[in-house]
Design an enzyme around this catalytic site. Structure first.
Site, PDB file in Angstrom:
ATOM      1  N   ASN A 180       4.933  -8.042  -3.899  1.00 25.57           N
ATOM      2  CA  ASN A 180       5.843  -6.971  -4.304  1.00 25.57           C
ATOM      3  C   ASN A 180       5.556  -6.437  -5.705  1.00 25.57           C
ATOM      4  OD1 ASN A 180       6.674  -9.100  -5.874  1.00 25.57           O
ATOM      5  ND2 ASN A 180       8.793  -9.113  -5.176  1.00 25.57           N
ATOM      6  N   LYS A 181       4.511  -6.931  -6.365  1.00 23.11           N
ATOM      7  CA  LYS A 181       4.211  -6.492  -7.725  1.00 23.11           C
ATOM      8  C   LYS A 181       3.478  -5.143  -7.722  1.00 23.11           C
ATOM      9  CE  LYS A 181       6.020  -9.967  -9.962  1.00 23.11           C
ATOM     10  NZ  LYS A 181       6.575 -10.778  -8.871  1.00 23.11           N
ATOM     11  N   LEU A 182       3.243  -4.595  -8.931  1.00 26.51           N
ATOM     12  CA  LEU A 182       2.599  -3.282  -9.033  1.00 26.51           C
ATOM     13  C   LEU A 182       1.272  -3.275  -8.294  1.00 26.51           C
ATOM     14  CD1 LEU A 182       2.719  -0.440 -10.493  1.00 26.51           C
ATOM     15  CD2 LEU A 182       1.129  -1.469 -12.125  1.00 26.51           C
TER      16      LEU A 182
END
Length: 369
Positions: A180-182
């Site tokens: 779910n990170k950049l």
């Protein structure tokens, strides 16, 4: 369902991963491991990057690299995902919790000094949701008391403080590449530093403290750790890293659109960007104030009914069973905003129409009150 935050995979991921598969370089040794570390350091304009299997291991590696352990204390936010706090305990040290700022949700640096004792060895600022901690004042305090600074930038890739990338301002910085990170490698992390000794030490510790002798045998002088990332995941990281400037631009544009919409809704406090900072807006956040007329959880419930995934702010770690006995200062702001904060859909792929759907659902709640 409009998801909270999902990966954006549309670059060279397939190409680079296929090269790993075609050449059989899929494990923890391979050209993409070295390239990912080099490219990441180049992007941040720092000297050393050490890739790890996740963000948590990068934080633990940072603590171990600095020799923090039994009997030491580390000052950290309670308003955070629990990983940085857990890693302090992993190495045998004790977390000491400091309150946060109401407008940016990050560590209130003005409250740090009152918590420092002879046992304090480090400060771990968490740049939560992409917001920057006030690093100038924090570094002044750290220098005055001879403390290390370990930046938890796991949610802040692409964010900046006074022209410097977050994660490069303290002694060591840590990043995460969770789904779910950049950017994502599925799982993975990175520890970065401008200190040559820390860089070499971290690489040594993270690869089982392995020394290869002349005859090819492995020799280990001390206990090490297997925190290595496989080449096939590093290949994905190289491809994702190529997209970071575009992803940050999109995230910032979406946050601006959200802000413009929520300025019209009484009782909803939009996220802020402090002067001198650039926020990557990993997750776009709002506070549901008392005057809104509905609680944070009621808003989340209505959004879910409309097919919108939202998530409350992190619960305060100092109130959780493993950490209730830990030392802390006044936590009134942490306690308050943990009950009012919501993270709204923030994927790179979210459309303006989807943002409008989120906004209209919340606005309709206010009109019914």
């Amino acid at each position: 369902m409009i998801p909270l935050c999902i990966p954006e995979i549309r670059g060279n991921e397939w190409k680079y991963i296929k090269e790993c598969l075609d050449t059989n370089w899929v494990s923890s040794v391979g050209s993409y491991v070295d390239k990912f570390e080099k490219d990441f350091a180049d992007y941040l304009n720092c000297k050393f990057s050490v890739v790890t299997m996740n963000g948590t291991s990068s934080l633990e590696l940072a603590l171990r690299t600095l020799g923090i352990g039994e009997g030491d204390e580390v000052i950290v936010s309670s308003m955070t995902f629990i990983s940085p706090v857990n890693t302090i305990r992993y190495v045998g040290a004790e977390p000491v919790f400091v309150d946060v700022c109401r407008d940016s949700f990050v560590m209130d640096v003005t409250k740090i000094e009152e918590l420092i004792t002879s046992k304090t060895k480090a400060i771990m600022p968490v740049h939560i949701y992409g917001h920057a901690v006030e690093m100038d004042l924090l570094k002044e305090i750290a220098k005055r008391y001879n403390l290390y600074v370990i930046e938890d930038a796991t949610e802040a890739l692409g964010s900046e403080y006074k022209g410097e990338k977050l994660g490069t301002i303290g002694d060591i910085g840590c990043f995460s590449f969770n789904g779910n990170k950049l950017i994502t490698t599925g799982a993975g992390g990175m520890m970065v530093t401008n200190n040559e000794d820390y860089g070499h030490r971290a690489k040594y510790l993270s690869t089982q403290t392995k020394t290869v002798l002349e005859n090819g045998a492995f020799y280990h002088e001390e206990i090490g750790f297997n925190y290595r990332m496989p080449n096939v995941l590093a290949a994905m990281g190289v491809a994702q890293l190529e997209m970071v400037p575009e992803f940050v631009e999109i995230k910032r544009r979406n946050a601006k659109f959200y802000n413009e919409l929520f300025e019209k809704v009484k009782g909803i406090k939009p996220v802020i960007e402090r002067e001198g900072t650039i926020n990557c807006y990993w997750l776009y956040s709002i506070l549901v104030e008392d005057e809104f007329g509905a609680s944070r959880d009621q808003v989340i419930k209505v959004l879910k009914e409309r097919g919108v995934q939202a998530r409350p702010f992190f619960m305060p770690v100092h109130d959780m069973p493993p950490y209730k006995e830990c030392r802390h200062g006044d936590m009134s702001i942490t306690n308050e905003i943990s009950l009012k904060g919501i993270n709204l859909p923030s994927s790179v792929s979210i459309t303006e129409n989807e943002i409008l759907t989120v906004f209209q659902a919340i606005k309709e709640i206010s009109l019914k009150r």
